[in-house]
Design an enzyme around this catalytic site. Structure first.
Site, PDB file in Angstrom:
ATOM      1  N   PHE A  54      32.727  47.403  32.969  1.00 40.47           N
ATOM      2  CA  PHE A  54      33.217  46.366  32.059  1.00 40.47           C
ATOM      3  C   PHE A  54      33.426  45.063  32.835  1.00 40.47           C
ATOM      4  O   PHE A  54      33.210  45.006  34.050  1.00 40.47           O
ATOM      5  CB  PHE A  54      34.511  46.818  31.367  1.00 40.47           C
ATOM      6  CG  PHE A  54      35.710  46.899  32.285  1.00 40.47           C
ATOM      7  CD1 PHE A  54      35.889  47.979  33.124  1.00 40.47           C
ATOM      8  CD2 PHE A  54      36.662  45.882  32.311  1.00 40.47           C
ATOM      9  CE1 PHE A  54      36.989  48.051  33.983  1.00 40.47           C
ATOM     10  CE2 PHE A  54      37.777  45.946  33.149  1.00 40.47           C
ATOM     11  CZ  PHE A  54      37.932  47.041  33.993  1.00 40.47           C
ATOM     12  N   ASP A 107      47.571  45.247  36.600  1.00 42.75           N
ATOM     13  CA  ASP A 107      47.080  43.891  36.401  1.00 42.75           C
ATOM     14  C   ASP A 107      46.042  43.673  37.479  1.00 42.75           C
ATOM     15  O   ASP A 107      46.250  44.015  38.648  1.00 42.75           O
ATOM     16  CB  ASP A 107      48.193  42.843  36.497  1.00 42.75           C
ATOM     17  CG  ASP A 107      47.724  41.533  35.877  1.00 42.75           C
ATOM     18  OD1 ASP A 107      47.177  41.572  34.756  1.00 42.75           O
ATOM     19  OD2 ASP A 107      47.862  40.479  36.509  1.00 42.75           O
TER      20      ASP A 107
HETATM   21  P1  IMP Z   1      43.953  42.436  32.966  1.00 44.95           P
HETATM   22  O1  IMP Z   1      44.215  43.223  34.211  1.00 44.95           O
HETATM   23  O2  IMP Z   1      43.782  43.287  31.760  1.00 44.95           O
HETATM   24  O3  IMP Z   1      44.872  41.283  32.802  1.00 44.95           O
HETATM   25  O4  IMP Z   1      42.529  41.738  33.066  1.00 44.95           O
HETATM   26  C1  IMP Z   1      41.869  41.596  34.225  1.00 44.95           C
HETATM   27  C2  IMP Z   1      40.466  41.111  33.973  1.00 44.95           C
HETATM   28  O5  IMP Z   1      39.830  41.104  35.262  1.00 44.95           O
HETATM   29  C3  IMP Z   1      39.623  42.085  33.116  1.00 44.95           C
HETATM   30  O6  IMP Z   1      39.688  41.794  31.773  1.00 44.95           O
HETATM   31  C4  IMP Z   1      38.235  41.833  33.694  1.00 44.95           C
HETATM   32  O7  IMP Z   1      37.674  40.670  33.172  1.00 44.95           O
HETATM   33  C5  IMP Z   1      38.542  41.624  35.169  1.00 44.95           C
HETATM   34  N1  IMP Z   1      38.499  42.936  35.868  1.00 44.95           N
HETATM   35  C6  IMP Z   1      39.544  43.656  36.356  1.00 44.95           C
HETATM   36  N2  IMP Z   1      39.120  44.824  36.898  1.00 44.95           N
HETATM   37  C7  IMP Z   1      37.782  44.827  36.749  1.00 44.95           C
HETATM   38  C8  IMP Z   1      36.772  45.787  37.087  1.00 44.95           C
HETATM   39  O8  IMP Z   1      37.001  46.884  37.622  1.00 44.95           O
HETATM   40  N3  IMP Z   1      35.516  45.414  36.770  1.00 44.95           N
HETATM   41  C9  IMP Z   1      35.193  44.238  36.185  1.00 44.95           C
HETATM   42  N4  IMP Z   1      36.088  43.341  35.815  1.00 44.95           N
HETATM   43  C10 IMP Z   1      37.382  43.627  36.096  1.00 44.95           C
END
Ligand code: IMP
Length: 203
Positions: free
Chosen positions: A154, A69
């Site tokens: 991303f 996460d």
């Molecule tokens: P989850 O960890 O899938 O709940 O989502 C975390 C959100 O944080 C992602 O969908 C991105 O929008 C953002 N995020 C997390 N890590 C990165 C990264 O390495 N680069 C850019 N955005 C990130």
């Protein structure tokens, strides 16, 4: 050792597979287990969400599971969007939606460069089928730019400049981002644990 990665985000699977390539593990994706339900990420910390995802997938598959996460904490916004990073813009359809960083740039419109500090945070949770968990954290400090730059990566990559660099994550080669990223650092901690675990098993 086989580990199921508790995500269907293809970019994340790709990134974690790449960073863990040297570890003594085979990373399976949740796509290999279509019957496992999607975890609702309704907790208010990275650790609680990652652990919840990992435990649900470990129980559903009967295998060791790894969940990540992650999110972006912006100093000028008191740590927002944080655990809500994937849905920061109300109309964003996924964590990869450019509307998230467009909203962020708008919210920071009047914030000068020395107050645009931010950090990416990643919590990796490893869960065993019996419900035990272990967590590993990684952080990447940097700042938010004034306009999006770059096409790689991303999420918020086009607007995040890691400390000491004048390029965004989206302008970096994959290996360069991995060596600086929150996810890369959390995986390093997991790697230390797995290596000491396999040494312990050898003895
Ligand atoms: P989850 O960890 O899938 O709940 O989502 C975390 C959100 O944080 C992602 O969908 C991105 O929008 C953002 N995020 C997390 N890590 C990165 C990264 O390495 N680069 C850019 N955005 C990130």
């Amino acid at each position: 050792m086989e580990i199921v990665l508790a995500t269907r985000n293809k970019k994340k699977v790709e990134e974690i597979r790449r960073i863990t390539a040297d570890l003594p593990i085979t990373v399976l994706s949740l796509d290999d287990f279509p019957d496992c339900p999607e975890t609702v990420e309704d907790r208010d910390s990275f650790e609680a969400n990652a652990s919840k995802k990992a435990v649900e997938v470990a129980m559903c598959t009967g295998m060791i599971s790894l969940a990540d996460d992650s999110g972006l904490e912006v100093d000028a916004l008191g740590g927002a969007p944080g655990v809500y990073s994937a849905r920061y813009a109300a109309d964003a359809t996924s964590g990869n939606d450019p509307r998230n960083y467009e909203k962020l740039l708008k919210d920071l419109k009047n914030i000068p460069s020395h107050e645009r500090g931010a950090q990416f945070v990643c919590c990796l949770a490893m869960a065993y089928p019996d419900g035990r968990t272990r967590t590993f954290f990684g952080y990447s400090r940097g700042r938010i730019g004034f306009e999006p730059r770059g096409k790689k990566g991303f999420g918020y990559d086009p607007v995040f400049l890691p400390e000491g660099f004048n390029r965004t994550f989206a302008e970096m080669a994959e290996e360069e981002k991995d060596s600086l990223s929150h996810r890369g650092k959390a995986v390093e901690k997991l790697a230390e644990f797995l290596h000491s675990f396999s040494k312990h098993k050898e003895n």
